[in-house]
Design an enzyme around this catalytic site. Structure first.
Site, short mmCIF file in Angstrom:
data_model
loop_
_atom_site.label_atom_id
_atom_site.label_comp_id
_atom_site.label_asym_id
_atom_site.label_seq_id
_atom_site.Cartn_x
_atom_site.Cartn_y
_atom_site.Cartn_z
N SER A 126 0.84 -1.18 0.00
CA SER A 126 0.00 0.00 0.00
C SER A 126 0.89 1.25 0.00
O SER A 126 1.72 1.40 -0.89
CB SER A 126 -0.95 -0.05 1.20
N ASP A 150 -9.20 -5.21 -5.58
CA ASP A 150 -8.80 -4.09 -4.72
C ASP A 150 -9.10 -2.79 -5.44
O ASP A 150 -8.61 -2.57 -6.55
CB ASP A 150 -7.30 -4.20 -4.41
N HIS A 166 -6.34 -6.30 -1.53
CA HIS A 166 -5.30 -5.38 -1.11
C HIS A 166 -4.18 -6.06 -0.33
O HIS A 166 -4.39 -6.59 0.77
CB HIS A 166 -5.92 -4.28 -0.25
#
Length: 497
Positions: free
Chosen positions: A185, A426, A451
Site C-alpha cells: 500500500s 482491490d 489489497h
C-alpha cells in the site's frame, strides 16, 4: 462468523474528517487490514525478533542546527534464518508505513515465509512519526502543529530507511548483501520510490498494491468506486441494487420531521446523527473496506451481502442495509459512526497530515456506480486541509519528485527490478501498474486478489492463484539475487557466495 479486527489502521475517509463544505470527497487511507493472529502465535513469533533503536537525524535535507537533532527510530531484526556475517546472504527489508510496526511484524508473512530459502536477514523499519519512532519526545509534541510536523514526509522517511539499512549492513558485516525492499500500500509506494531514489542500496523492490498512478493529473478517470461497485455487483446483483437505492431512502427519511432520530434508531448509532452525511460516509467506508480487504476464505463483500440479502422477507431497504452492517461488524448494543474518522487517534492524525501535505489521493465517487455521484474537488480539499493544519497541500509534488507522468516511458528508460503486484478486486488497483513496463519492471496481477494479500502470511486455505502469485514473485527476486552474485564475483573474485 469471522470477527473483523481493526488495529490502528482503519480505512480512513479523509474527506469526512476534513470536510465542512462538501459531502464526501474521499481520500482513503492506504491500509493493510491484517487479519488477527492468536496470542500464542504472536508470542512465538516475538521470540525470533530483536528490537533496536537507531539515533535518526531529524532533517536529512537541511544543515540548520536543529536539523541535527535526533530521535530514536525503531527497527526489528530476525536473525533466525540468516547464514551469518560475510556471507553475502540477502537482507529482506520491510518498510513500515502508517502504523505501529508491531502490527506488521505479526501480520506480514512474506519475509518469514521465504527467509529460509534465501538464508536471509530480516529487517523491519518503523516509519517516522508512527509507533515508537516519534521525534520531539512524544506523539503529542510531534503532532502538535505544522512546525513540528514539517519534518514528516515520504522523502525524509526514505532517507531514514537508507540510514538504517546501511547501519545494519555495517554493524553485521553485510556490506555485500543484496537488499530487497518490500512494502504494501503506502509502504509499497515507498518501496518502489526507494528503488528509484536509492538504487545503490536496494537491489530490487516488491511493491504490493501501490497506487502509484493516483497522484496529480495521472489519476485514472474511472477507478476506485467503480471497482467497489463491480465487486458488489458480481457478488450479488440484489445486494448491489439495495445499496444503490439506499442513499435516496436515507435522504428521504432525513428530510422528514424527526428523520435523523429515526435513522439513528434504525442503525443503532451510539450518538444521535447530526446530519445524514454522517451515516452515508459511515456506510461508504464499510463498503469500501469490505472490497479492499475481500480476502479468502471469508470474503468480506459476501459477508455484507449475505446480511443484506438474508434479512427476513418484508424488511425495508434500510433494514436490509443495517442487516449488512451487523453481519460485517457483528452484533453490538450500538454502532460508533466515528470508527473510521477519529482524529483524536494519533495514527489517524499523522496520516491526515501526510494526505494534507504531499499524498493527495484524488479519489471521488465515479459516475455509474452504486454510490451517489460526488467527484473529487481539489479546491474544497485544499480549503479543508488549510483549516485543519494551516498549510496548503502540494498535489504536484509526488509526481515532480518521484515521477508519475508517462510512467511507462520514463521507468522503461532508467529503472529496473521492481515488482508491482495487485489484486484486481482491490479498488486501489485502478491506480496501480497492471502491465509490464520492461523485462525487470513487471506487473503481477490476480483477478480475484485484493489489497496486499500476496505479502500476508501463507495459509493452508490459500487458493492456488495466490500460491502461484507469490511463487512468481519469489522466482523473480531469486533471479535478481542470482544476477547480483554473478556481478559481485565478476568484479570481486575474492568474494565467495
Amino acid at each position: 462468523m469471522e470477527t473483523i479486527v481493526r488495529f490502528s489502521f482503519q480505512l480512513l475517509v479523509l474527506g469526512f474528517l476534513l470536510s465542512s463544505t462538501s459531502h464526501h470527497h474521499v481520500s482513503a487511507r492506504l491500509r493493510r487490514n491484517i487479519q488477527s493472529r492468536s496470542v500464542s502465535e504472536s508470542a512465538a513469533a516475538s521470540k525470533d525478533f530483536t528490537t533496536f533503536y537507531y539515533p535518526q537525524t531529524l532533517d536529512h535535507f537541511n544543515y540548520k542546527p536543529e536539523s541535527y537533532t535526533t530521535f530514536n527510530q525503531r527497527y526489528v531484526i530476525n536473525f533466525k534464518y540468516w547464514s551469518g556475517p560475510n556471507t553475502s546472504a540477502p537482507i529482506l527489508v520491510f518498510f513500515g508505513a502508517e502504523e505501529n510496526l508491531d502490527d506488521d511484524i505479526h501480520g506480514i508473512g512474506f519475509l518469514t515465509d521465504n527467509a529460509s530459502r534465501f538464508k536471509a536477514l530480516l529487517l523491519y523499519i518503523e516509519h517516522r512519526y508512527y509507533g515508537k519512532s516519534v521525534p520531539f519526545g512524544s506523539s503529542k509534541e510531534a503532532l502538535k502543529n505544522a512546525s513540528s510536523l514539517g519534518y514528516f514526509s515520504s522523502a525524509q522517511a526514505l532517507a531514514d530507511y537508507a540510514a538504517v539499512i546501511m547501519h545494519v549492513q555495517k554493524n553485521y558485516s553485510a556490506k555485500t548483501s543484496p537488499v530487497i525492499v518490500i512494502g504494501g500500500s503506502y509502504g509499497g509506494l515507498l518501496a518502489s520510490w526507494f528503488r528509484l531514489k536509492y538504487p545503490h542500496i536496494a537491489l530490487g523492490a516488491l511493491a504490493s498494491s501501490a497506487p502509484i498512478l493516483y497522484f496529480d493529473d495521472s489519476v485514472p478517470l474511472v477507478g476506485f468506486y467503480s471497482i467497489v461497485t463491480k465487486d458488489f455487483k458480481e457478488t450479488s446483483e440484489s445486494c448491489y441494487k439495495t445499496i444503490s437505492e439506499s442513499w435516496a431512502e436515507i435522504e428521504r427519511i432525513a428530510s422528514e420531521p424527526n428523520g435523523l432520530a429515526l435513522l439513528s434508531k434504525k442503525f443503532k448509532t451510539c450518538n444521535p446523527l447530526k446530519k445524514s452525511s454522517e451515516l452515508k460516509d459511515y456506510l461508504d467506508a464499510i463498503y469500501t473496506e469490505a472490497a479492499q480487504f475481500d480476502y479468502p476464505p471469508t470474503y468480506r463483500v459476501s459477508l455484507v451481502c449475505d446480511g443484506v440479502d438474508g434479512a427476513p422477507n418484508g424488511t425495508d431497504i434500510l433494514g436490509r442495509i443495517f442487516a449488512g452492517v451487523a453481519a460485517y461488524l457483528g452484533e453490538k448494543s450500538c454502532y460508533d459512526l466515528n470508527i473510521f474518522n477519529d482524529l483524536t487517534d494519533e495514527t489517524s492524525l499523522a496520516w491526515a497530515w501526510q494526505t494534507c501535505s504531499e499524498l493527495v489521493l484524488r479519489i471521488g465517487h465515479d459516475k455509474d456506480t452504486m454510490f451517489q455521484a460526488s467527484p473529487f474537488n481539489l479546491n474544497n480539499y485544499i480549503k479543508d486541509c488549510k483549516n485543519l493544519f494551516g498549510v496548503l497541500p502540494q498535489p504536484q509534488w509526488i509526481t515532480t519528485y518521484y515521477g508519475g507522468h508517462d510512467l511507462k516511458l520514463i521507468l522503461h528508460r532508467f529503472a529496473s527490478n521492481i515488482i508491482f503486484s495487485n489484486g484486481l478486486r482491490d479498488p486501489y488497483s485502478s491506480g496501480g501498474v497492471l502491465e509490464n513496463i520492461s523485462d525487470t519492471i513487471v506487473a503481477i496481477s490476480t483477478i480475484n486478489g485484493s489489497h496486499c494479500l500476496d505479502i500476508h502470511q501463507e495459509q493452508p486455505s490459500d487458493p492456488q492463484w495466490l500460491v502461484m502469485q507469490r511463487k512468481t514473485e519469489v522466482e523473480i527476486i531469486q533471479g535478481w539475487i542470482s544476477k547480483y552474485y554473478e556481478d559481485l564475483q565478476l568484479n570481486n573474485p575474492e568474494y565467495s557466495v
